[in-house]
Design an enzyme around this catalytic site. Structure first.
Site, PDB file in Angstrom:
ATOM      1  N   LEU A 109     -31.153  15.000 -24.706  1.00 55.54           N
ATOM      2  CA  LEU A 109     -30.065  15.530 -23.870  1.00 55.54           C
ATOM      3  C   LEU A 109     -29.402  14.461 -23.009  1.00 55.54           C
ATOM      4  O   LEU A 109     -28.301  14.670 -22.496  1.00 55.54           O
ATOM      5  CB  LEU A 109     -30.590  16.661 -22.973  1.00 55.54           C
ATOM      6  CG  LEU A 109     -30.997  17.938 -23.714  1.00 55.54           C
ATOM      7  CD1 LEU A 109     -31.450  19.009 -22.724  1.00 55.54           C
ATOM      8  CD2 LEU A 109     -29.841  18.478 -24.551  1.00 55.54           C
ATOM      9  N   SER A 110     -30.065  13.327 -22.822  1.00 55.86           N
ATOM     10  CA  SER A 110     -29.464  12.212 -22.084  1.00 55.86           C
ATOM     11  C   SER A 110     -28.834  12.632 -20.746  1.00 55.86           C
ATOM     12  O   SER A 110     -27.696  12.260 -20.439  1.00 55.86           O
ATOM     13  CB  SER A 110     -28.423  11.500 -22.950  1.00 55.86           C
ATOM     14  OG  SER A 110     -29.015  11.000 -24.120  1.00 55.86           O
TER      15      SER A 110
ATOM     16  N   ARG B 286     -16.792  -2.367 -31.567  1.00 55.71           N
ATOM     17  CA  ARG B 286     -17.211  -1.071 -31.024  1.00 55.71           C
ATOM     18  C   ARG B 286     -16.034  -0.280 -30.445  1.00 55.71           C
ATOM     19  O   ARG B 286     -15.978   0.945 -30.569  1.00 55.71           O
ATOM     20  CB  ARG B 286     -18.267  -1.272 -29.924  1.00 55.71           C
ATOM     21  CG  ARG B 286     -19.633  -1.732 -30.443  1.00 55.71           C
ATOM     22  CD  ARG B 286     -20.610  -1.948 -29.286  1.00 55.71           C
ATOM     23  NE  ARG B 286     -20.819  -0.728 -28.515  1.00 55.71           N
ATOM     24  CZ  ARG B 286     -21.615   0.274 -28.897  1.00 55.71           C
ATOM     25  NH1 ARG B 286     -22.281   0.190 -30.014  1.00 55.71           N
ATOM     26  NH2 ARG B 286     -21.740   1.343 -28.139  1.00 55.71           N
TER      27      ARG B 286
ATOM     28  N   ARG C 265     -25.000  17.827 -30.374  1.00 56.40           N
ATOM     29  CA  ARG C 265     -25.012  16.366 -30.260  1.00 56.40           C
ATOM     30  C   ARG C 265     -24.810  15.784 -31.651  1.00 56.40           C
ATOM     31  O   ARG C 265     -25.481  16.183 -32.602  1.00 56.40           O
ATOM     32  CB  ARG C 265     -26.327  15.847 -29.662  1.00 56.40           C
ATOM     33  CG  ARG C 265     -26.294  14.326 -29.495  1.00 56.40           C
ATOM     34  CD  ARG C 265     -27.463  13.762 -28.733  1.00 56.40           C
ATOM     35  NE  ARG C 265     -27.233  12.349 -28.466  1.00 56.40           N
ATOM     36  CZ  ARG C 265     -27.617  11.705 -27.380  1.00 56.40           C
ATOM     37  NH1 ARG C 265     -28.275  12.341 -26.435  1.00 56.40           N
ATOM     38  NH2 ARG C 265     -27.368  10.422 -27.219  1.00 56.40           N
TER      39      ARG C 265
ATOM     40  N   ASN D  29     -23.970   5.016 -18.421  1.00 61.35           N
ATOM     41  CA  ASN D  29     -23.095   4.181 -19.246  1.00 61.35           C
ATOM     42  C   ASN D  29     -22.607   2.917 -18.526  1.00 61.35           C
ATOM     43  O   ASN D  29     -22.116   1.981 -19.167  1.00 61.35           O
ATOM     44  CB  ASN D  29     -21.880   4.975 -19.751  1.00 61.35           C
ATOM     45  CG  ASN D  29     -22.218   5.942 -20.866  1.00 61.35           C
ATOM     46  OD1 ASN D  29     -21.574   6.978 -21.038  1.00 61.35           O
ATOM     47  ND2 ASN D  29     -23.240   5.628 -21.659  1.00 61.35           N
TER      48      ASN D  29
ATOM     49  N   HIS E 149     -14.693   3.784 -30.368  1.00 60.05           N
ATOM     50  CA  HIS E 149     -14.366   4.607 -29.193  1.00 60.05           C
ATOM     51  C   HIS E 149     -12.932   5.141 -29.282  1.00 60.05           C
ATOM     52  O   HIS E 149     -12.651   6.277 -28.906  1.00 60.05           O
ATOM     53  CB  HIS E 149     -14.540   3.795 -27.910  1.00 60.05           C
ATOM     54  CG  HIS E 149     -15.976   3.471 -27.594  1.00 60.05           C
ATOM     55  ND1 HIS E 149     -16.978   4.406 -27.701  1.00 60.05           N
ATOM     56  CD2 HIS E 149     -16.577   2.319 -27.193  1.00 60.05           C
ATOM     57  CE1 HIS E 149     -18.130   3.845 -27.364  1.00 60.05           C
ATOM     58  NE2 HIS E 149     -17.924   2.585 -27.064  1.00 60.05           N
TER      59      HIS E 149
ATOM     60  N   ASP F  74     -21.680  11.334 -29.732  1.00 61.98           N
ATOM     61  CA  ASP F  74     -22.441  10.100 -29.942  1.00 61.98           C
ATOM     62  C   ASP F  74     -22.152   9.516 -31.323  1.00 61.98           C
ATOM     63  O   ASP F  74     -21.890  10.253 -32.267  1.00 61.98           O
ATOM     64  CB  ASP F  74     -23.939  10.436 -29.809  1.00 61.98           C
ATOM     65  CG  ASP F  74     -24.779   9.197 -29.563  1.00 61.98           C
ATOM     66  OD1 ASP F  74     -24.203   8.101 -29.386  1.00 61.98           O
ATOM     67  OD2 ASP F  74     -26.018   9.319 -29.560  1.00 61.98           O
TER      68      ASP F  74
ATOM     69  N   TRP G 131     -20.266   4.092 -36.067  1.00 66.51           N
ATOM     70  CA  TRP G 131     -19.114   4.343 -36.942  1.00 66.51           C
ATOM     71  C   TRP G 131     -18.330   3.041 -37.143  1.00 66.51           C
ATOM     72  O   TRP G 131     -17.938   2.689 -38.245  1.00 66.51           O
ATOM     73  CB  TRP G 131     -18.224   5.422 -36.317  1.00 66.51           C
ATOM     74  CG  TRP G 131     -17.040   5.827 -37.135  1.00 66.51           C
ATOM     75  CD1 TRP G 131     -16.977   6.843 -38.053  1.00 66.51           C
ATOM     76  CD2 TRP G 131     -15.736   5.225 -37.106  1.00 66.51           C
ATOM     77  NE1 TRP G 131     -15.720   6.921 -38.594  1.00 66.51           N
ATOM     78  CE2 TRP G 131     -14.937   5.935 -38.037  1.00 66.51           C
ATOM     79  CE3 TRP G 131     -15.169   4.173 -36.398  1.00 66.51           C
ATOM     80  CZ2 TRP G 131     -13.600   5.626 -38.262  1.00 66.51           C
ATOM     81  CZ3 TRP G 131     -13.840   3.851 -36.640  1.00 66.51           C
ATOM     82  CH2 TRP G 131     -13.060   4.570 -37.559  1.00 66.51           C
TER      83      TRP G 131
HETATM   84  C1  FPP Z   1     -21.056   7.401 -27.748  1.00 65.47           C
HETATM   85  O1  FPP Z   1     -20.890   6.398 -28.686  1.00 65.47           O
HETATM   86  C2  FPP Z   1     -19.918   7.709 -26.935  1.00 65.47           C
HETATM   87  C3  FPP Z   1     -19.738   7.360 -25.616  1.00 65.47           C
HETATM   88  C4  FPP Z   1     -20.489   6.364 -24.889  1.00 65.47           C
HETATM   89  C5  FPP Z   1     -18.765   8.064 -24.816  1.00 65.47           C
HETATM   90  C6  FPP Z   1     -17.368   7.661 -25.044  1.00 65.47           C
HETATM   91  C7  FPP Z   1     -16.660   8.717 -25.772  1.00 65.47           C
HETATM   92  C8  FPP Z   1     -15.445   8.559 -26.255  1.00 65.47           C
HETATM   93  C9  FPP Z   1     -14.671   7.304 -26.087  1.00 65.47           C
HETATM   94  C10 FPP Z   1     -14.821   9.662 -26.991  1.00 65.47           C
HETATM   95  C11 FPP Z   1     -14.157  10.709 -26.169  1.00 65.47           C
HETATM   96  C12 FPP Z   1     -13.427  10.290 -24.997  1.00 65.47           C
HETATM   97  C13 FPP Z   1     -12.764  11.107 -24.164  1.00 65.47           C
HETATM   98  C14 FPP Z   1     -11.862  10.513 -23.176  1.00 65.47           C
HETATM   99  C15 FPP Z   1     -12.854  12.569 -24.155  1.00 65.47           C
HETATM  100  P1  FPP Z   1     -21.922   5.198 -28.653  1.00 65.47           P
HETATM  101  O2  FPP Z   1     -21.196   4.002 -28.176  1.00 65.47           O
HETATM  102  O3  FPP Z   1     -23.130   5.562 -27.855  1.00 65.47           O
HETATM  103  O4  FPP Z   1     -22.282   5.069 -30.173  1.00 65.47           O
HETATM  104  P2  FPP Z   1     -23.569   4.372 -30.788  1.00 65.47           P
HETATM  105  O5  FPP Z   1     -24.755   5.170 -30.299  1.00 65.47           O
HETATM  106  O6  FPP Z   1     -23.350   4.498 -32.252  1.00 65.47           O
HETATM  107  O7  FPP Z   1     -23.575   2.953 -30.325  1.00 65.47           O
END
Ligand code: FPP
Length: 236
Positions: A191-192, A29, A184, A64, A33, A16, A21
């Site tokens: 735990l989402s 955003r 996390r 998501n 990622h 997360d 970041w």
């Molecule tokens: C959380 O950041 C991350 C995700 C929604 C999952 C996506 C994860 C990745 C792209 C990294 C790993 C990927 C792979 C293929 C293993 P967020 O967008 O929720 O961050 P924020 O809470 O700061 O907005």
């Protein structure tokens, strides 16, 4: 208990903080990622080097899909790159891929890439990288319970005979060692809908670090910390 392992066999991570970041750096955003995918690869190598048998990463949850269309398609694009490029590289080091969640419902081209990667890495034995993709723990548990209900209906199982093991055996993680440590990043403490059943006796670690800044040193520290905790599994 003195006979418990001091290093975790199975570590899971809720990655997360990619968005925050990027925001801190005034970047879109997706830049977060993208960096997050690099981190996932580095952490997979680190886990292998540090002797973790199974690393499970929460890459995309069933929730998501509620993100803007542009972000969802961006994430799917990154997943393709990860499966094609990074999993192939990891495979050269003996890493086996496993995917949990309803990934067969994703776009057909991504499904084919995943199927290929699963086949190509099936014989690898150095470690297992599990990607949770279109995954939701409640749906996973529900599916397991539904199968048991079918067995009861067919007269093959008595309701009184159902144990926790029956439910666990119907989860997608049934072939993996028990979850030892769940991490996390980014300071959120929830735990989402991730590995709810499997986390029953897992140690939990919530770190402030945003996922793109997570790395080998922090994973090593988490593993060290695990060795110092005493797990009592409800006993004394
Ligand atoms: C959380 O950041 C991350 C995700 C929604 C999952 C996506 C994860 C990745 C792209 C990294 C790993 C990927 C792979 C293929 C293993 P967020 O967008 O929720 O961050 P924020 O809470 O700061 O907005």
């Amino acid at each position: 208990m003195s006979d418990q392992p001091t290093s975790p066999r199975h570590v899971a991570i809720i990655m997360d903080g990619n968005g925050r970041w990027a925001k801190k750096r005034l970047l879109p955003r997706m830049a977060g990622h993208k960096k997050g995918v690099d981190t996932a690869k580095q952490v997979a190598y680190a886990a292998l080097d540090l002797g973790v048998e199974v690393l499970t990463l929460y890459a995309f949850s069933t929730e998501n899909w509620a993100r803007p269309e542009e972000e969802v398609s961006g994430l799917m694009g990154l997943l393709k790159i990860f499966i094609q490029r990074d999993v192939r590289e990891l495979s050269e080091r003996g890493v086996r891929l496993k995917v949990i969640g309803n990934w067969r419902a994703l776009a057909p081209d991504l499904v084919v890439l995943i199927e290929d990667a699963l086949t190509q890495t099936a014989g690898n034995t150095a470690s297992t990288l599990v990607i949770a993709l279109n995954y939701g723990s409640q749906a996973e548990i529900t599916a397991s319970v539904r199968r048991l209900a079918e067995q009861v209906k067919a007269g093959a199982l008595k309701p009184d005979a159902i144990t926790a093991d029956h439910i666990a055996q119907g989860l997608e993680t049934a072939d993996l060692p028990p979850l030892d440590l769940l991490i996390r990043t980014s300071g959120e403490v929830r735990l989402s809908n991730f590995l709810l059943w499997q986390a029953a006796y897992a140690e939990m670690l919530f770190v402030e670090t945003l996922w793109p800044d997570f790395g080998k040193a922090e994973l090593a520290a988490a593993l060290d910390g695990f060795g110092e905790r005493e797990r009592r599994y409800g006993g004394l």
